[in-house]
Design a protein around this motif. Structure first.
Motif, PDB file in Angstrom:
ATOM      1  N   ASP A  14       3.152   7.728   6.932  1.00 29.45           N
ATOM      2  CA  ASP A  14       2.798   6.331   6.703  1.00 29.45           C
ATOM      3  C   ASP A  14       4.061   5.515   6.429  1.00 29.45           C
ATOM      4  O   ASP A  14       4.694   5.673   5.385  1.00 29.45           O
ATOM      5  CB  ASP A  14       1.846   6.266   5.490  1.00 29.45           C
ATOM      6  N   PRO A  15       4.452   4.639   7.369  1.00 27.94           N
ATOM      7  CA  PRO A  15       5.697   3.877   7.169  1.00 27.94           C
ATOM      8  C   PRO A  15       5.682   3.027   5.905  1.00 27.94           C
ATOM      9  O   PRO A  15       6.730   2.649   5.390  1.00 27.94           O
ATOM     10  CB  PRO A  15       5.781   2.985   8.413  1.00 27.94           C
ATOM     11  N   GLU A  16       4.482   2.750   5.387  1.00 28.37           N
ATOM     12  CA  GLU A  16       4.400   1.904   4.195  1.00 28.37           C
ATOM     13  C   GLU A  16       5.102   2.522   2.990  1.00 28.37           C
ATOM     14  O   GLU A  16       5.479   1.827   2.052  1.00 28.37           O
ATOM     15  CB  GLU A  16       2.935   1.624   3.865  1.00 28.37           C
ATOM     16  N   ARG A  17       5.293   3.861   3.035  1.00 35.62           N
ATOM     17  CA  ARG A  17       5.936   4.508   1.885  1.00 35.62           C
ATOM     18  C   ARG A  17       7.374   4.012   1.684  1.00 35.62           C
ATOM     19  O   ARG A  17       7.966   4.182   0.642  1.00 35.62           O
ATOM     20  CB  ARG A  17       5.917   6.031   2.030  1.00 35.62           C
ATOM     21  N   PHE A  18       7.933   3.388   2.741  1.00 36.24           N
ATOM     22  CA  PHE A  18       9.304   2.876   2.619  1.00 36.24           C
ATOM     23  C   PHE A  18       9.371   1.501   1.936  1.00 36.24           C
ATOM     24  O   PHE A  18      10.437   1.027   1.600  1.00 36.24           O
ATOM     25  CB  PHE A  18       9.955   2.756   4.005  1.00 36.24           C
ATOM     26  N   VAL A  19       8.215   0.854   1.827  1.00 33.20           N
ATOM     27  CA  VAL A  19       8.216  -0.515   1.279  1.00 33.20           C
ATOM     28  C   VAL A  19       8.396  -0.462  -0.239  1.00 33.20           C
ATOM     29  O   VAL A  19       7.736   0.329  -0.932  1.00 33.20           O
ATOM     30  CB  VAL A  19       6.890  -1.248   1.630  1.00 33.20           C
ATOM     31  N   ALA A  20       9.281  -1.311  -0.739  1.00 39.68           N
ATOM     32  CA  ALA A  20       9.526  -1.338  -2.192  1.00 39.68           C
ATOM     33  C   ALA A  20       8.245  -1.731  -2.925  1.00 39.68           C
ATOM     34  O   ALA A  20       7.490  -2.584  -2.442  1.00 39.68           O
ATOM     35  CB  ALA A  20      10.626  -2.351  -2.497  1.00 39.68           C
ATOM     36  N   SER A  21       8.041  -1.124  -4.100  1.00 39.70           N
ATOM     37  CA  SER A  21       6.753  -1.359  -4.766  1.00 39.70           C
ATOM     38  C   SER A  21       6.597  -2.818  -5.193  1.00 39.70           C
ATOM     39  O   SER A  21       5.498  -3.370  -5.138  1.00 39.70           O
ATOM     40  CB  SER A  21       6.553  -0.416  -5.937  1.00 39.70           C
ATOM     41  N   HIS A  22       7.702  -3.504  -5.595  1.00 40.45           N
ATOM     42  CA  HIS A  22       7.519  -4.896  -6.018  1.00 40.45           C
ATOM     43  C   HIS A  22       7.165  -5.791  -4.828  1.00 40.45           C
ATOM     44  O   HIS A  22       6.553  -6.838  -4.994  1.00 40.45           O
ATOM     45  CB  HIS A  22       8.742  -5.426  -6.784  1.00 40.45           C
ATOM     46  N   VAL A  23       7.525  -5.352  -3.621  1.00 44.86           N
ATOM     47  CA  VAL A  23       7.137  -6.134  -2.425  1.00 44.86           C
ATOM     48  C   VAL A  23       5.695  -5.792  -2.044  1.00 44.86           C
ATOM     49  O   VAL A  23       4.914  -6.675  -1.703  1.00 44.86           O
ATOM     50  CB  VAL A  23       8.105  -5.865  -1.255  1.00 44.86           C
ATOM     51  N   LYS A  24       5.348  -4.513  -2.186  1.00 46.31           N
ATOM     52  CA  LYS A  24       3.963  -4.108  -1.906  1.00 46.31           C
ATOM     53  C   LYS A  24       3.005  -4.893  -2.801  1.00 46.31           C
ATOM     54  O   LYS A  24       1.939  -5.301  -2.385  1.00 46.31           O
ATOM     55  CB  LYS A  24       3.823  -2.606  -2.179  1.00 46.31           C
ATOM     56  N   ASP A  25       3.437  -5.129  -4.030  1.00 47.73           N
ATOM     57  CA  ASP A  25       2.564  -5.807  -4.989  1.00 47.73           C
ATOM     58  C   ASP A  25       2.420  -7.303  -4.713  1.00 47.73           C
ATOM     59  O   ASP A  25       1.559  -7.961  -5.283  1.00 47.73           O
ATOM     60  CB  ASP A  25       3.130  -5.650  -6.423  1.00 47.73           C
ATOM     61  N   LEU A  26       3.287  -7.873  -3.888  1.00 45.00           N
ATOM     62  CA  LEU A  26       3.217  -9.319  -3.652  1.00 45.00           C
ATOM     63  C   LEU A  26       1.991  -9.663  -2.814  1.00 45.00           C
ATOM     64  O   LEU A  26       1.748  -9.008  -1.800  1.00 45.00           O
ATOM     65  CB  LEU A  26       4.434  -9.799  -2.840  1.00 45.00           C
ATOM     66  N   PRO A  27       1.254 -10.697  -3.203  1.00 44.75           N
ATOM     67  CA  PRO A  27       0.142 -11.108  -2.333  1.00 44.75           C
ATOM     68  C   PRO A  27       0.696 -11.795  -1.096  1.00 44.75           C
ATOM     69  O   PRO A  27       1.758 -12.420  -1.155  1.00 44.75           O
ATOM     70  CB  PRO A  27      -0.620 -12.112  -3.204  1.00 44.75           C
ATOM     71  N   ARG A  28       0.002 -11.659   0.043  1.00 42.56           N
ATOM     72  CA  ARG A  28       0.376 -12.456   1.217  1.00 42.56           C
ATOM     73  C   ARG A  28      -0.055 -13.881   0.970  1.00 42.56           C
ATOM     74  O   ARG A  28      -1.023 -14.123   0.269  1.00 42.56           O
ATOM     75  CB  ARG A  28      -0.399 -11.958   2.437  1.00 42.56           C
ATOM     76  N   SER A  29       0.667 -14.840   1.551  1.00 37.89           N
ATOM     77  CA  SER A  29       0.259 -16.232   1.371  1.00 37.89           C
ATOM     78  C   SER A  29      -1.101 -16.437   2.042  1.00 37.89           C
ATOM     79  O   SER A  29      -1.257 -16.226   3.244  1.00 37.89           O
ATOM     80  CB  SER A  29       1.288 -17.169   1.996  1.00 37.89           C
ATOM     81  N   GLY A  30      -2.103 -16.831   1.231  1.00 33.99           N
ATOM     82  CA  GLY A  30      -3.456 -17.059   1.737  1.00 33.99           C
ATOM     83  C   GLY A  30      -3.471 -18.156   2.793  1.00 33.99           C
ATOM     84  O   GLY A  30      -4.300 -18.163   3.698  1.00 33.99           O
ATOM     85  N   ILE A  31      -2.541 -19.090   2.678  1.00 34.82           N
ATOM     86  CA  ILE A  31      -2.533 -20.230   3.601  1.00 34.82           C
ATOM     87  C   ILE A  31      -2.254 -19.751   5.022  1.00 34.82           C
ATOM     88  O   ILE A  31      -2.925 -20.140   5.960  1.00 34.82           O
ATOM     89  CB  ILE A  31      -1.446 -21.242   3.199  1.00 34.82           C
ATOM     90  N   ARG A  32      -1.246 -18.908   5.166  1.00 33.83           N
ATOM     91  CA  ARG A  32      -0.848 -18.481   6.514  1.00 33.83           C
ATOM     92  C   ARG A  32      -1.987 -17.731   7.205  1.00 33.83           C
ATOM     93  O   ARG A  32      -2.254 -17.929   8.372  1.00 33.83           O
ATOM     94  CB  ARG A  32       0.402 -17.594   6.454  1.00 33.83           C
ATOM     95  N   ASP A  33      -2.665 -16.833   6.445  1.00 31.85           N
ATOM     96  CA  ASP A  33      -3.761 -16.059   7.041  1.00 31.85           C
ATOM     97  C   ASP A  33      -4.863 -16.988   7.524  1.00 31.85           C
ATOM     98  O   ASP A  33      -5.375 -16.863   8.628  1.00 31.85           O
ATOM     99  CB  ASP A  33      -4.352 -15.083   6.010  1.00 31.85           C
ATOM    100  N   PHE A  34      -5.207 -17.946   6.671  1.00 30.54           N
ATOM    101  CA  PHE A  34      -6.278 -18.877   6.992  1.00 30.54           C
ATOM    102  C   PHE A  34      -5.921 -19.678   8.248  1.00 30.54           C
ATOM    103  O   PHE A  34      -6.735 -19.878   9.142  1.00 30.54           O
ATOM    104  CB  PHE A  34      -6.466 -19.789   5.780  1.00 30.54           C
ATOM    105  N   PHE A  35      -4.670 -20.101   8.344  1.00 31.20           N
ATOM    106  CA  PHE A  35      -4.296 -20.964   9.473  1.00 31.20           C
ATOM    107  C   PHE A  35      -4.019 -20.208  10.766  1.00 31.20           C
ATOM    108  O   PHE A  35      -4.020 -20.812  11.838  1.00 31.20           O
ATOM    109  CB  PHE A  35      -3.189 -21.934   9.060  1.00 31.20           C
ATOM    110  N   ALA A  36      -3.914 -18.892  10.640  1.00 29.39           N
ATOM    111  CA  ALA A  36      -3.884 -18.092  11.865  1.00 29.39           C
ATOM    112  C   ALA A  36      -5.255 -18.237  12.542  1.00 29.39           C
ATOM    113  O   ALA A  36      -5.356 -18.357  13.768  1.00 29.39           O
ATOM    114  CB  ALA A  36      -3.585 -16.645  11.535  1.00 29.39           C
TER     115      ALA A  36
END
Ligand code: PLP
Length: 406
Positions: A4-26
């Motif tokens: 799982d490539p996600e294991r390389f992601v730093a935990s403080h970045v994993k914990d960040l929420p994605r911006s809800g605005i960008r998802d909605f506007f996609a």
């Protein structure tokens, strides 16, 4: 071994929420008939003479890096412009840094000043990047609420209550995204006294300064004793309609600008030269364009606020920016259901208030950076949607009473 490539992601970045605005506007971008009141950028195209300056620079072969701090010609123009708009004079050689938008300026200001665990006070609801930027810089963000009944103005006593040992900076944004709240001189003076008393650095994002409709914009750095403890962040995205140029700047004491420059130099090198050339043109010949666009925003603001109150959505008239932040409580829907149903059933996009802070249930952000005729059409669609919601509310069976003590 895990694949799982996600294991390389730093935990403080994993914990960040994605911006809800960008998802909605996609989703919105896939709906050609939708009218978006959600985006935070001008509907105006950058004025022609500014675009032409970028084209001309390209024709001349301006394709190089610039000084890390930005073109000196641009820093000189910024210095003059800032002195006129915000008060303090900054030395173009040492006290101004040209950045890739205010986004970069916020990021590198925080990275330049925070030691791990340092705390930053900021007000909510606010621009979506503040708390994540503090977290990415290793700091801890402490939110302070503002209130609709105060026109979302900044209130020093709320900051005093939230203060705790370890607070190093106060991150302010006025006029505010998403509420349009501003801070008058008296409020700023009291915040300034608080910053001095607690020895805080103020990071002041004043990106909507020109779009102030009530009273004058006062830069906090212009108040006595504040220049030495303020980083003023500003840019071209909003007032000059230049979001795609990605250009902004920071002004402040030489030592702090030097520290920011070090971070900037290693992560960005410099802002794009064509955008810098366009920015010079914007400052030298674009001030009338700003006034012209501002008048359009004011007219749209007045229309939208009036229509919202006719539709039963209570809404403070924003004193600045190009956002309204109405309550949707009158519809009987929570903000997320309201935004999703409004998009699906009426093809109008607004942003749920909780995208700007967890306490902003029952609110949505609706921007008026959309043409007047489209605003009229959007509010007609909203009126039909609200009628439908009202009918289904009236015909719904009474909800069972809540158990006492629940
Ligand atoms: N600060 C605030 C308050 C904003 O609302 C925005 C964009 O919406 C930004 C900064 C980012 O601006 P820029 O385009 O200069 O990076």
């Amino acid at each position: 071994m895990s694949h799982d490539p996600e294991r390389f992601v730093a935990s403080h970045v994993k914990d960040l929420p994605r911006s809800g605005i960008r998802d909605f506007f996609a989703v919105v971008s896939e709906m050609p008939q939708a009218i978006s009141l959600g985006i935070g950028e001008p509907d105006f195209v950058t004025p022609w003479h500014i675009r032409e300056a970028a084209i001309f620079a390209l024709e001349k072969g301006c394709t190089s890096y610039t000084d890390n701090r930005g073109l000196l010609r641009l820093r000189r123009e910024i210095s003059k412009y800032v002195a006129g708009l915000f008060g303090p004079e900054y030395d173009p050689a040492e006290e101004i840094l040209v950045t890739v938008g205010v986004s970069e300026a916020v990021d590198i200001a925080l990275r330049a000043i925070l030691n791990p665990g340092d705390k930053v006070l900021y007000h909510e609801p606010c621009y979506v990047s503040y708390a994540p930027s503090v977290a990415l810089a290793g700091g801890e963000a402490i939110a302070v609420g503002t209130r609709p009944e105060d026109d979302f103005a900044l209130d020093t006593s709320a900051f005093e209550e939230a203060w705790e040992p370890g607070c190093k900076a106060l991150l302010l944004n006025f006029p505010t995204n998403p509420t349009g709240g501003t801070a008058d001189r008296k409020k700023l003076e009291s915040l300034a006294r608080f910053a001095v008393e607690k020895d805080l650095l103020v990071i002041s994002d004043e990106i909507y300064a020109e779009l102030t409709y009530e009273g004058e914009h006062v830069g906090i750095a212009s108040l006595p004793g504040m220049r030495e403890r303020t980083l003023l962040l500003h840019g071209f995205s909003k007032a000059f309609a230049m979001t795609g140029f990605r250009i902004g700047y920071a002004c402040g004491p030489a030592e702090l600008i030097e520290a920011m420059m070090k971070v900037h130099q290693y992560c960005m090198m410099c802002a794009p030269i064509l955008s810098q050339e366009a920015a010079v043109e914007a400052l030298v010949h674009g001030v009338d364009d700003v006034a012209r666009m501002k008048e359009q925003y004011r007219r749209r603001r007045d229309y939208l606020v009036r229509r919202f109150s006719e539709l039963g959505l209570s809404c403070q008239s924003p004193r600045g920016s190009f956002y309204t932040f109405p309550s949707v409580r009158g519809s009987g829907l929570d903000e997320v259901t309201f935004a999703h149903r409004l998009l699906r059933e009426a093809e109008v996009a607004v942003v749920p208030g909780t995208a700007f802070g967890e306490h902003w249930a029952n609110h949505v952000r609706a921007s008026f950076s959309t043409s007047y005729p489209r605003l009229v059409e959007a509010t007609e669609r909203m009126a039909r949607f609200l009628d439908k919601v009202q009918v289904s509310k009236d015909s719904a069976p009474e909800p069972a009473p809540e158990p006492v003590g629940a």
